[in-house]
Write an enzyme that holds these catalytic residues in place. Structure first.
Site, short mmCIF file in Angstrom:
data_model
loop_
_atom_site.label_atom_id
_atom_site.label_comp_id
_atom_site.label_asym_id
_atom_site.label_seq_id
_atom_site.Cartn_x
_atom_site.Cartn_y
_atom_site.Cartn_z
N ASP A 36 -9.62 -5.17 -4.89
CA ASP A 36 -9.08 -3.91 -4.36
C ASP A 36 -9.56 -2.75 -5.21
O ASP A 36 -9.59 -2.85 -6.45
CB ASP A 36 -7.56 -4.00 -4.38
CG ASP A 36 -6.85 -2.89 -3.63
OD1 ASP A 36 -7.52 -1.94 -3.18
OD2 ASP A 36 -5.62 -3.00 -3.49
N HIS A 77 -7.76 -5.39 -0.50
CA HIS A 77 -6.58 -4.64 -0.09
C HIS A 77 -6.06 -5.15 1.26
O HIS A 77 -6.83 -5.35 2.19
CB HIS A 77 -6.94 -3.16 0.01
CG HIS A 77 -5.75 -2.26 0.08
ND1 HIS A 77 -5.00 -1.94 -1.04
CD2 HIS A 77 -5.18 -1.61 1.12
CE1 HIS A 77 -4.02 -1.13 -0.69
NE2 HIS A 77 -4.10 -0.91 0.62
N SER A 134 0.83 -1.19 0.00
CA SER A 134 0.00 0.00 0.00
C SER A 134 0.87 1.26 0.00
O SER A 134 1.70 1.43 -0.89
CB SER A 134 -0.97 -0.04 1.18
OG SER A 134 -2.00 0.90 1.02
#
Length: 342
Positions: A284, A314, A178
């Protein structure tokens, strides 16, 4: 690895009456609240754990201070069983640049598992967070962490021999998930703009970008149309809030920190980048943006490996919040092992 739920009801209980002197102007429910007077709260919805927490994986874990001035530190994971020198993964945690820690228990479990099963030494960097320290502060911390490793290697660093002696200095990888993947990419581009001898005795062999947190003013299909569960690790509104809090003041989502493909960003073709693996989650909201990035990398002639993990969202590898999380995490660890040993 323990499951972590991002249930906003928990944050309401934990954060009740913590601060009475301001109005909340920005928030990501359960994770961060920013008040109009600048006060920032980060409810402890994900617990921190000390490095001494027992791990049944044959991995030695210790915390090391890198820079006292900025409180930059790292948690090291060193497998005890594999013989010979190990690749070094410099890892940056996720959290939208605004939350997260190398001490979060979900990262503690995942990275110990990764070090053990992928046969690598991991340095998990605890960088400064926004909005107190807006970008590029996190990039500077990432770069400084790599420079610290270089200096330890050059100096022979007696205090650090317990991990340094296990390192293959010619096999360095920048890794993160991320926001941490965004950091890994930006540190890699900075290192790639330097002289080829700059990193010696280290050698950057690759980057591993797990669900990289990029953005842009124009919405993608997955941002507009992906249906996320209530406790999703990343919703579109949360993403927008993280960018407002982390980008330089006055910048929009086409700033190069957010959108590496935006007009005005350094053209990919001119960047000196090592081989890159991009790990994408099927459900995601970042899926389409990650695929666009991979297409641009391939068109620029970069060495690229793309892996898509079906049926998971995610940060599944750290949150373990679906039935498919564990098998997909095993797949990811297997893919990372293959990438760093090829």
């Amino acid at each position: 690895m323990a499951a972590i739920s991002l249930d906003p009801r928990l944050s309401l209980q934990m954060g009740k009456n913590l601060y009475q002197n301001g109005v909340v102007v920005e928030k990501v429910e359960g994770l961060i609240r920013v008040y109009n007077d600048g006060h920032v709260e980060r409810p402890a919805i994900v617990p921190n754990v000390p490095c001494t927490v027992a791990l049944e994986l044959g991995v030695t874990v210790k915390d090391v201070v890198i820079e006292k001035y900025s409180n930059l530190w790292a948690r090291f994971y060193v497998p005890s069983c594999p013989a010979g020198k190990l690749p070094l993964l410099v890892y940056f945690h996720g959290g939208g640049f605004c939350v997260g820690s190398a001490a979060w228990n979900c990262y503690h479990g995942f990275l110990a598992d990764l070090a053990s099963k992928a046969g690598c030494l991991i340095m998990s960097v605890n960088y400064r967070l926004a909005p107190e320290n807006r970008l590029p502060a996190a990039y500077e911390d990432g770069f400084n962490a790599v420079m610290w490793v270089k200096n330890q290697a050059l100096n022979g660093a007696g205090e650090q021999k317990w991990w340094l002696s296990r390192c293959n200095l010619s096999s360095l990888f920048l890794t993160g998930d991320s926001a941490g993947a965004n950091i890994a990419y930006n540190v890699a581009t900075r290192l790639g703009s330097s002289d080829t001898t700059f990193l010696k005795p280290l050698s950057l062999k690759g980057t591993i970008l797990i669900q990289p947190f990029f953005g842009g003013e124009a919405r993608t299909g997955s941002e507009n149309h992906s249906t996320q569960p209530p406790n999703s690790a990343l919703t579109l509104s949360a993403s927008d809030t993280y960018w407002r809090l982390s980008l330089p003041l006055g910048a929009n989502r086409d700033h190069p920190c957010c959108n590496p493909l935006a007009n005005g960003s350094t053209k990919l073709r001119t960047l000196q980048l090592p081989p890159t693996m991009v790990c994408i989650s099927d459900t995601d909201i970042l899926k389409d943006r990650n695929l666009q990035f991979c297409t641009a990398m391939a068109n620029a002639g970069k060495r690229l490996e793309t892996v898509i993990y079906k049926g998971v969202g995610h940060a599944f590898q750290v949150l373990q919040n679906s039935d498919l999380s564990q098998p997909r995490t095993k797949e990811m660890i297997s893919h990372i092992r293959a990438f760093i040993t090829q």
